[in-house]
Design a protein around this motif. Sequence first.
Motif, PDB file in Angstrom:
ATOM      1  N   UNK A  67      57.936  68.185  47.640  1.00 46.82           N
ATOM      2  CA  UNK A  67      57.491  69.456  47.065  1.00 46.82           C
ATOM      3  C   UNK A  67      56.026  69.698  47.431  1.00 46.82           C
ATOM      4  N   UNK A  68      55.223  68.646  47.352  1.00 44.73           N
ATOM      5  CA  UNK A  68      53.792  68.778  47.677  1.00 44.73           C
ATOM      6  C   UNK A  68      53.579  69.118  49.146  1.00 44.73           C
ATOM      7  N   UNK A  69      54.427  68.595  50.042  1.00 43.74           N
ATOM      8  CA  UNK A  69      54.311  68.970  51.461  1.00 43.74           C
ATOM      9  C   UNK A  69      54.489  70.476  51.598  1.00 43.74           C
ATOM     10  N   UNK A  89      52.777  63.733  60.564  1.00 43.09           N
ATOM     11  CA  UNK A  89      51.522  63.897  59.821  1.00 43.09           C
ATOM     12  C   UNK A  89      51.747  64.300  58.368  1.00 43.09           C
ATOM     13  N   UNK A  90      52.896  64.901  58.068  1.00 40.82           N
ATOM     14  CA  UNK A  90      53.110  65.419  56.717  1.00 40.82           C
ATOM     15  C   UNK A  90      54.372  64.864  56.057  1.00 40.82           C
ATOM     16  N   UNK A  91      55.539  65.184  56.608  1.00 42.08           N
ATOM     17  CA  UNK A  91      56.793  64.809  55.947  1.00 42.08           C
ATOM     18  C   UNK A  91      56.957  63.303  55.768  1.00 42.08           C
ATOM     19  N   UNK A  92      56.902  62.569  56.860  1.00 43.23           N
ATOM     20  CA  UNK A  92      57.138  61.125  56.788  1.00 43.23           C
ATOM     21  C   UNK A  92      56.059  60.376  56.003  1.00 43.23           C
ATOM     22  N   UNK A  93      54.768  60.623  56.241  1.00 42.68           N
ATOM     23  CA  UNK A  93      53.753  59.900  55.465  1.00 42.68           C
ATOM     24  C   UNK A  93      53.835  60.158  53.962  1.00 42.68           C
ATOM     25  N   UNK A  94      54.020  61.414  53.563  1.00 45.13           N
ATOM     26  CA  UNK A  94      54.093  61.691  52.127  1.00 45.13           C
ATOM     27  C   UNK A  94      55.398  61.188  51.532  1.00 45.13           C
ATOM     28  N   UNK A  95      56.482  61.211  52.308  1.00 47.01           N
ATOM     29  CA  UNK A  95      57.739  60.635  51.818  1.00 47.01           C
ATOM     30  C   UNK A  95      57.581  59.136  51.597  1.00 47.01           C
ATOM     31  N   UNK A 116      52.165  47.450  46.948  1.00 53.54           N
ATOM     32  CA  UNK A 116      52.802  48.593  47.592  1.00 53.54           C
ATOM     33  C   UNK A 116      51.809  49.579  48.178  1.00 53.54           C
ATOM     34  N   UNK A 117      50.648  49.702  47.571  1.00 53.16           N
ATOM     35  CA  UNK A 117      49.642  50.632  48.081  1.00 53.16           C
ATOM     36  C   UNK A 117      49.208  50.208  49.480  1.00 53.16           C
ATOM     37  N   UNK A 118      49.015  48.928  49.668  1.00 49.49           N
ATOM     38  CA  UNK A 118      48.600  48.425  50.985  1.00 49.49           C
ATOM     39  C   UNK A 118      49.716  48.650  52.002  1.00 49.49           C
ATOM     40  N   UNK A 119      50.939  48.300  51.628  1.00 48.01           N
ATOM     41  CA  UNK A 119      52.081  48.455  52.549  1.00 48.01           C
ATOM     42  C   UNK A 119      52.286  49.920  52.920  1.00 48.01           C
ATOM     43  N   UNK A 120      52.267  50.785  51.921  1.00 48.88           N
ATOM     44  CA  UNK A 120      52.492  52.211  52.159  1.00 48.88           C
ATOM     45  C   UNK A 120      51.381  52.807  53.025  1.00 48.88           C
ATOM     46  N   UNK A 121      50.144  52.421  52.775  1.00 49.17           N
ATOM     47  CA  UNK A 121      49.049  52.980  53.578  1.00 49.17           C
ATOM     48  C   UNK A 121      49.093  52.489  55.021  1.00 49.17           C
ATOM     49  N   UNK A 122      49.561  51.267  55.243  1.00 48.81           N
ATOM     50  CA  UNK A 122      49.744  50.788  56.623  1.00 48.81           C
ATOM     51  C   UNK A 122      50.830  51.610  57.305  1.00 48.81           C
ATOM     52  N   UNK A 127      52.384  56.173  60.996  1.00 45.08           N
ATOM     53  CA  UNK A 127      52.913  57.531  61.212  1.00 45.08           C
ATOM     54  C   UNK A 127      51.878  58.425  61.885  1.00 45.08           C
ATOM     55  N   UNK A 128      50.640  58.352  61.413  1.00 47.83           N
ATOM     56  CA  UNK A 128      49.580  59.168  62.016  1.00 47.83           C
ATOM     57  C   UNK A 128      49.283  58.725  63.446  1.00 47.83           C
TER      58      UNK A 128
END
Length: 175
Positions: A67-69, A89-95, A116-122, A127-128
């Motif tokens: 929704x935020x995307x 840049x948008x869909x996959x990273x925010x998902x 999880x924050x570390x894993x998700x940010x990696x 993705x970027x």
Amino acid sequence: MKNKKFEISTKTMAYMAIFAALQIVLEYLTQFTPTMPNGGNISFSLVALMMCSYLMGACYGLVVSLVCVGLHFVLGLATFYGPLSLIFDYLLPLAIVGLIGFIPFLKVNKFDFPIGIIIVMVLKTICHLISGWYAFATPLVANLTYNVPYNLATLLTCFILFIILYPRLKKMIRI
């Protein structure tokens, strides 16, 4: 995080709307942080999506993230550079950020460490990097130089905000 059943009720919709609104308001505030020339900044607004996913469940986090995307594009907070950029840049990273609730906390003594924050940010950074490679034809060294600094700063900022906010919100929000 407990395994929560995805159920839409008035209460869950209200919480989802609050987290989406919080993410958008915080995203507007990121406009005051240093920004890279073609996008990318210290996105501390992601902490709202992380909170939603950990407090409500990963399915809720995913819905709020997507929704935020859409809201980012409608409100002019995102720029369309083509379909590959849209995806990577948008869909996959925010998902990916929205699904953080699937990654359990690491227990260290009495402290819940949000690994999880570390894993998700990696994964978000990867993705970027893919976007930079395919959508913008950026060489790897330039791509790393562009993407790693602001994603690392986002990681640190979100990690600190999460550690401060999560214990307090966990006591208040019951789904």
